[in-house]
Design a protein around this motif. Sequence first.
Motif, PDB file in Angstrom:
ATOM      1  N   VAL A  90      58.220  23.631  -1.829  1.00 54.67           N
ATOM      2  CA  VAL A  90      58.484  24.800  -0.584  1.00 54.67           C
ATOM      3  C   VAL A  90      58.127  26.154  -1.123  1.00 54.67           C
ATOM      4  O   VAL A  90      57.883  27.044  -0.608  1.00 54.67           O
ATOM      5  N   ALA A  91      58.681  26.340  -2.397  1.00 54.39           N
ATOM      6  CA  ALA A  91      58.612  27.593  -3.027  1.00 54.39           C
ATOM      7  C   ALA A  91      57.155  28.333  -3.016  1.00 54.39           C
ATOM      8  O   ALA A  91      56.799  29.175  -2.674  1.00 54.39           O
ATOM      9  N   GLN A  92      56.262  27.129  -3.237  1.00 49.29           N
ATOM     10  CA  GLN A  92      54.779  27.637  -2.998  1.00 49.29           C
ATOM     11  C   GLN A  92      54.416  28.197  -2.031  1.00 49.29           C
ATOM     12  O   GLN A  92      53.151  28.756  -1.742  1.00 49.29           O
ATOM     13  N   GLN A  93      54.954  27.945  -0.674  1.00 44.18           N
ATOM     14  CA  GLN A  93      54.591  28.400   0.266  1.00 44.18           C
ATOM     15  C   GLN A  93      55.307  29.858   0.790  1.00 44.18           C
ATOM     16  O   GLN A  93      54.636  30.379   1.737  1.00 44.18           O
ATOM     17  N   LYS A  94      55.985  30.246  -0.216  1.00 48.39           N
ATOM     18  CA  LYS A  94      56.439  31.661   0.163  1.00 48.39           C
ATOM     19  C   LYS A  94      55.407  32.742  -0.306  1.00 48.39           C
ATOM     20  O   LYS A  94      54.449  32.439  -1.300  1.00 48.39           O
ATOM     21  N   ILE A  95      55.286  33.901   0.310  1.00 46.07           N
ATOM     22  CA  ILE A  95      54.479  34.996   0.087  1.00 46.07           C
ATOM     23  C   ILE A  95      54.525  35.638  -1.407  1.00 46.07           C
ATOM     24  O   ILE A  95      55.824  36.012  -1.804  1.00 46.07           O
ATOM     25  N   ASP A  96      53.454  35.634  -2.040  1.00 45.57           N
ATOM     26  CA  ASP A  96      53.503  36.017  -3.308  1.00 45.57           C
ATOM     27  C   ASP A  96      53.060  37.605  -3.326  1.00 45.57           C
ATOM     28  O   ASP A  96      51.905  37.832  -3.222  1.00 45.57           O
ATOM     29  N   PRO A  97      53.848  38.694  -3.244  1.00 42.14           N
ATOM     30  CA  PRO A  97      53.443  40.198  -3.272  1.00 42.14           C
ATOM     31  C   PRO A  97      52.433  40.528  -4.402  1.00 42.14           C
ATOM     32  O   PRO A  97      51.325  41.107  -4.011  1.00 42.14           O
ATOM     33  N   LYS A  98      52.652  39.878  -5.608  1.00 38.14           N
ATOM     34  CA  LYS A  98      51.848  40.243  -6.690  1.00 38.14           C
ATOM     35  C   LYS A  98      50.509  39.680  -6.448  1.00 38.14           C
ATOM     36  O   LYS A  98      49.221  40.216  -6.809  1.00 38.14           O
ATOM     37  N   PHE A  99      50.202  38.399  -5.986  1.00 43.40           N
ATOM     38  CA  PHE A  99      49.133  37.817  -5.646  1.00 43.40           C
ATOM     39  C   PHE A  99      48.386  38.484  -4.499  1.00 43.40           C
ATOM     40  O   PHE A  99      47.067  38.765  -4.659  1.00 43.40           O
TER      41      PHE A  99
ATOM     42  N   GLU B 221      47.321  30.298   9.091  1.00 44.71           N
ATOM     43  CA  GLU B 221      47.837  29.220   8.765  1.00 44.71           C
ATOM     44  C   GLU B 221      47.319  28.261   8.176  1.00 44.71           C
ATOM     45  O   GLU B 221      47.920  27.778   7.223  1.00 44.71           O
ATOM     46  N   THR B 222      45.997  27.812   8.480  1.00 45.83           N
ATOM     47  CA  THR B 222      45.152  26.713   8.084  1.00 45.83           C
ATOM     48  C   THR B 222      44.920  26.990   6.557  1.00 45.83           C
ATOM     49  O   THR B 222      44.883  26.447   5.650  1.00 45.83           O
ATOM     50  N   GLN B 223      44.408  28.363   6.328  1.00 41.01           N
ATOM     51  CA  GLN B 223      43.788  28.770   4.937  1.00 41.01           C
ATOM     52  C   GLN B 223      45.085  28.667   4.030  1.00 41.01           C
ATOM     53  O   GLN B 223      44.910  28.608   2.938  1.00 41.01           O
ATOM     54  N   LYS B 224      46.153  29.331   4.532  1.00 43.39           N
ATOM     55  CA  LYS B 224      47.179  29.473   3.627  1.00 43.39           C
ATOM     56  C   LYS B 224      47.932  28.049   3.074  1.00 43.39           C
ATOM     57  O   LYS B 224      48.187  27.839   1.987  1.00 43.39           O
ATOM     58  N   PHE B 225      47.680  27.058   4.024  1.00 44.55           N
ATOM     59  CA  PHE B 225      48.005  25.717   3.714  1.00 44.55           C
ATOM     60  C   PHE B 225      47.520  25.160   2.787  1.00 44.55           C
ATOM     61  O   PHE B 225      47.707  24.738   1.404  1.00 44.55           O
ATOM     62  N   CYS B 226      45.938  25.301   2.930  1.00 49.43           N
ATOM     63  CA  CYS B 226      45.035  24.660   1.968  1.00 49.43           C
ATOM     64  C   CYS B 226      44.905  25.433   0.872  1.00 49.43           C
ATOM     65  O   CYS B 226      44.310  24.970  -0.527  1.00 49.43           O
ATOM     66  N   SER B 227      45.386  26.661   0.560  1.00 51.32           N
ATOM     67  CA  SER B 227      45.447  27.476  -0.541  1.00 51.32           C
ATOM     68  C   SER B 227      46.477  26.940  -1.628  1.00 51.32           C
ATOM     69  O   SER B 227      46.742  27.592  -2.825  1.00 51.32           O
ATOM     70  N   ASP B 228      47.354  26.119  -1.112  1.00 54.04           N
ATOM     71  CA  ASP B 228      48.596  25.554  -1.715  1.00 54.04           C
ATOM     72  C   ASP B 228      48.553  24.075  -1.948  1.00 54.04           C
ATOM     73  O   ASP B 228      48.978  23.439  -1.242  1.00 54.04           O
ATOM     74  N   PRO B 229      47.768  23.800  -3.037  1.00 59.21           N
ATOM     75  CA  PRO B 229      47.466  22.197  -3.112  1.00 59.21           C
ATOM     76  C   PRO B 229      48.888  21.546  -3.491  1.00 59.21           C
ATOM     77  O   PRO B 229      49.330  20.514  -2.898  1.00 59.21           O
ATOM     78  N   VAL B 230      49.732  22.231  -4.284  1.00 57.31           N
ATOM     79  CA  VAL B 230      51.022  21.614  -4.626  1.00 57.31           C
ATOM     80  C   VAL B 230      51.918  21.150  -3.122  1.00 57.31           C
ATOM     81  O   VAL B 230      52.409  20.077  -2.862  1.00 57.31           O
ATOM     82  N   PHE B 231      51.845  22.072  -2.174  1.00 54.23           N
ATOM     83  CA  PHE B 231      52.643  21.820  -1.080  1.00 54.23           C
ATOM     84  C   PHE B 231      51.675  20.999  -0.168  1.00 54.23           C
ATOM     85  O   PHE B 231      52.350  20.169   0.427  1.00 54.23           O
ATOM     86  N   ALA B 232      50.595  21.163  -0.187  1.00 59.25           N
ATOM     87  CA  ALA B 232      49.678  20.613   0.842  1.00 59.25           C
ATOM     88  C   ALA B 232      49.708  19.156   0.702  1.00 59.25           C
ATOM     89  O   ALA B 232      49.562  18.138   1.400  1.00 59.25           O
ATOM     90  N   ASN B 233      49.799  18.642  -0.643  1.00 59.20           N
ATOM     91  CA  ASN B 233      49.831  17.136  -1.180  1.00 59.20           C
ATOM     92  C   ASN B 233      51.303  16.563  -1.282  1.00 59.20           C
ATOM     93  O   ASN B 233      51.434  15.377  -1.533  1.00 59.20           O
ATOM     94  N   SER B 234      52.238  17.262  -1.085  1.00 59.92           N
ATOM     95  CA  SER B 234      53.585  16.946  -1.100  1.00 59.92           C
ATOM     96  C   SER B 234      53.957  16.094   0.198  1.00 59.92           C
ATOM     97  O   SER B 234      53.328  16.264   1.236  1.00 59.92           O
TER      98      SER B 234
END
Length: 212
Positions: free
Chosen positions: A27-36, A59-72
């Motif tokens: 879930v945390a992986q989906q949060k916006i990372d200001p540094k990134f 929304e689609t790109q954000k989801f797929c940029s986070d494989p940890v969340f996408a595969n949970s």
Amino acid sequence: MKNTNIKKLLTIAGFIVASSLLQNVAVAQQKIDPKFNKMMTDSFRAEGIAGLDRIQQDETQKFCSDPVFANSKQGEKMRDKIQKINMASIKQPSDGKYIGDWKKGEAIAQSGRGATWTDKADTVVGGGCYNCHQIDAKEISYGNIGPSLTGYGKLRGYSQEVVTYTWNRINNSKAYNACSNMPRFAHFKLLNEQQIQDVMALLLDPASPVNQ
């Protein structure tokens, strides 16, 4: 016996806690990372027709940029939602015609020009299909990120179901696979309706070299 039971309970408890932590991390992986985000912004510059708006993710790109969340497990529900959103965005041909000119379609599939910073705004965008697919069985150099397209219509047939599926895939492949590597040609207006009809012909016209 008692010690054994206690060990089993501790093991189960540990597993539950670990699973919970992993889900929280997802879930945390989906949060916006200001540094990134800052790193991304500082690493790119606007050049020619390529503006910084290109690094802004939907929304689609954000989801797929986070494989940890996408595969949970939580990601599975989001994946279905994203695929439905992308499917709903697809428009069927305005004139009701799915098949265009395969010769023009071949030129589009073999063109990698357009939409780059070195191109003019009026440069016709090509599909660049050769980067990921073998198109003609006679080709000896081609990309293999995607499956070979040789015999596409010949193998699958020419039913309306196949035609509609193919149309949808070219328009927006993420309607079937949220994290598909295939570009969303219609979504980003890379190819117009006529161009997509011509690429359709390349794949589904019996006279096309793809089906020889």
